[in-house]
Design a protein around this motif. Structure first.
Motif, mmCIF file in Angstrom:
data_model
loop_
_atom_site.group_PDB
_atom_site.id
_atom_site.type_symbol
_atom_site.label_atom_id
_atom_site.label_comp_id
_atom_site.label_asym_id
_atom_site.label_seq_id
_atom_site.Cartn_x
_atom_site.Cartn_y
_atom_site.Cartn_z
ATOM 1 N N LEU A 42 9.064 -3.971 -14.447
ATOM 2 C CA LEU A 42 8.204 -4.222 -13.298
ATOM 3 C C LEU A 42 7.296 -4.015 -13.313
ATOM 4 C CD1 LEU A 42 11.019 -2.581 -11.136
ATOM 5 C CD2 LEU A 42 10.537 -5.157 -11.654
ATOM 6 N N THR A 43 6.261 -4.196 -12.674
ATOM 7 C CA THR A 43 4.728 -3.914 -13.378
ATOM 8 C C THR A 43 4.203 -3.022 -11.467
ATOM 9 O OG1 THR A 43 4.094 -5.654 -14.862
ATOM 10 C CG2 THR A 43 2.121 -4.155 -13.650
ATOM 11 N N PHE A 44 3.443 -1.883 -11.079
ATOM 12 C CA PHE A 44 3.054 -2.076 -9.797
ATOM 13 C C PHE A 44 2.203 -1.920 -9.968
ATOM 14 C CE2 PHE A 44 7.470 -0.174 -10.167
ATOM 15 C CZ PHE A 44 8.184 -0.938 -9.106
ATOM 16 N N SER A 45 1.476 -1.887 -8.950
ATOM 17 C CA SER A 45 -0.383 -1.553 -8.695
ATOM 18 C C SER A 45 -0.525 -0.946 -7.756
ATOM 19 C CB SER A 45 -1.355 -3.425 -9.684
ATOM 20 O OG SER A 45 -0.918 -3.702 -8.281
ATOM 21 N N GLY A 46 -1.673 -0.333 -7.034
ATOM 22 C CA GLY A 46 -2.627 0.116 -6.291
ATOM 23 C C GLY A 46 -3.870 -0.874 -5.389
ATOM 24 N N ASN A 47 -3.623 -0.467 -4.499
ATOM 25 C CA ASN A 47 -5.381 -0.822 -4.361
ATOM 26 C C ASN A 47 -5.265 0.102 -2.600
ATOM 27 O OD1 ASN A 47 -4.087 -2.049 -1.577
ATOM 28 N ND2 ASN A 47 -3.768 -4.014 -2.657
ATOM 29 N N GLY A 48 -7.003 0.854 -2.788
ATOM 30 C CA GLY A 48 -7.286 1.096 -1.543
ATOM 31 C C GLY A 48 -6.835 2.933 -2.129
ATOM 32 N N THR A 49 -7.341 3.782 -1.136
ATOM 33 C CA THR A 49 -6.979 5.389 -1.113
ATOM 34 C C THR A 49 -6.338 5.822 -0.310
ATOM 35 O OG1 THR A 49 -9.260 5.554 -2.452
ATOM 36 C CG2 THR A 49 -7.799 7.494 -1.329
ATOM 37 N N GLY A 50 -5.241 6.298 -0.058
ATOM 38 C CA GLY A 50 -4.016 6.610 0.734
ATOM 39 C C GLY A 50 -2.587 7.526 0.051
ATOM 40 N N LEU A 51 -1.998 7.483 1.030
ATOM 41 C CA LEU A 51 -0.453 8.009 0.887
ATOM 42 C C LEU A 51 0.338 7.264 1.770
ATOM 43 C CD1 LEU A 51 0.960 10.371 -0.302
ATOM 44 C CD2 LEU A 51 0.863 11.669 1.788
ATOM 45 N N SER A 52 1.757 6.713 1.032
ATOM 46 C CA SER A 52 2.354 5.822 1.349
ATOM 47 C C SER A 52 4.068 5.988 1.174
ATOM 48 C CB SER A 52 2.598 4.395 1.709
ATOM 49 O OG SER A 52 2.881 3.347 2.778
ATOM 50 N N THR A 53 4.990 5.810 1.447
ATOM 51 C CA THR A 53 6.252 5.796 1.067
ATOM 52 C C THR A 53 7.055 4.493 1.298
ATOM 53 O OG1 THR A 53 7.574 6.025 2.883
ATOM 54 C CG2 THR A 53 7.129 7.617 1.590
ATOM 55 N N TYR A 54 7.792 3.987 0.094
ATOM 56 C CA TYR A 54 8.289 2.800 -0.187
ATOM 57 C C TYR A 54 9.317 2.610 -0.345
ATOM 58 C CZ TYR A 54 3.577 1.910 -0.426
ATOM 59 O OH TYR A 54 2.014 1.287 -0.455
ATOM 60 N N ASP A 55 10.253 1.341 0.039
ATOM 61 C CA ASP A 55 11.901 0.512 -0.603
ATOM 62 C C ASP A 55 11.141 -0.130 -1.477
ATOM 63 O OD1 ASP A 55 13.143 2.081 1.016
ATOM 64 O OD2 ASP A 55 13.495 1.014 2.861
ATOM 65 N N VAL A 56 12.185 -0.366 -2.717
ATOM 66 C CA VAL A 56 11.901 -1.542 -3.449
ATOM 67 C C VAL A 56 13.083 -2.129 -4.382
ATOM 68 C CG1 VAL A 56 11.181 -1.579 -5.751
ATOM 69 C CG2 VAL A 56 9.651 -0.011 -4.529
ATOM 70 N N THR A 57 13.447 -3.150 -4.270
ATOM 71 C CA THR A 57 14.504 -3.497 -4.821
ATOM 72 C C THR A 57 14.326 -4.795 -5.799
ATOM 73 O OG1 THR A 57 15.820 -3.542 -2.347
ATOM 74 C CG2 THR A 57 16.683 -5.162 -3.984
#
Length: 175
Positions: free
Chosen positions: A56-71
């Motif tokens: 898997l590859t994860f990439s981000g955009n912007g500036t901030g903070l969050s939580t996620y569910d991944v399947t």
């Protein structure tokens, strides 16, 4: 020997923001996930051997903070099997499009799969992935736990019977 062929068409990853915990500064922000480029191919393992590859590859955009569910699902053409991992906690801090901190903890891995007496385990990044960087590629590890013995073909039994019959006939002829 246990042969594997990765089924890219049936492998997948989904990422969803959880709750309203997203805090974005200035622009839209978030994390995206995709299958690693180059995922696919085949490999063989003897009992006790393992193979680790980019998944898997994860990439981000912007500036901030969050939580996620991944399947994520890793599927195989051979042996015909698939493994799905779930992560209920994926926390990420983003700065200018880079993931500066985060952790992804897989809830239900490693998983043990038994296909026709061949037993193998699949784990995504050892159960924990630390996220940091513009783009983060994580891995999957497949380990052969038990490899079913290769059955003796029926033709080999026929050959043994024929050789035994010839020996019996020869002994009978001499007597």
């Amino acid at each position: 020997m246990l042969d594997f062929e990765i089924d890219v068409a049936n492998s997948s990853v989904q990422i969803n923001q959880t709750g309203s915990g997203l805090v974005c500064f200035f622009t839209n922000c978030g994390i995206e996930a995709s299958l690693a480029s180059g995922l696919g191919g085949s490999f063989s393992l003897e009992e006790g051997q393992s193979n680790t590859f980019d998944f898997l590859t994860f990439s981000g955009n912007g500036t901030g903070l969050s939580t996620y569910d991944v399947t994520a699902t890793l599927a195989f053409v051979q042996p015909a099997a698939s493994v799905t991992g779930n992560s209920s906690v994926a926390v990420a801090a983003l700065f200018n499009g880079s993931i500066v901190a985060g952790a992804l903890i897989w809830d239900n891995l490693p998983q043990i799969v038994d296909v026709d007496g061949n037993v193998f385990a699949v784990n995504f990044q050892g159960g924990l992935t630390l996220l940091d960087g513009q783009s983060v590629t994580t891995s999957a590890t497949v380990k052969a736990l038990e490899v079913a013995p290769v059955p003796l073909p029926a033709s080999a039994l026929l050959l043994l019977g024929a050789v035994g019959g010839l020996a019996a006939m020869r002994k009978r002829k001499r007597a």
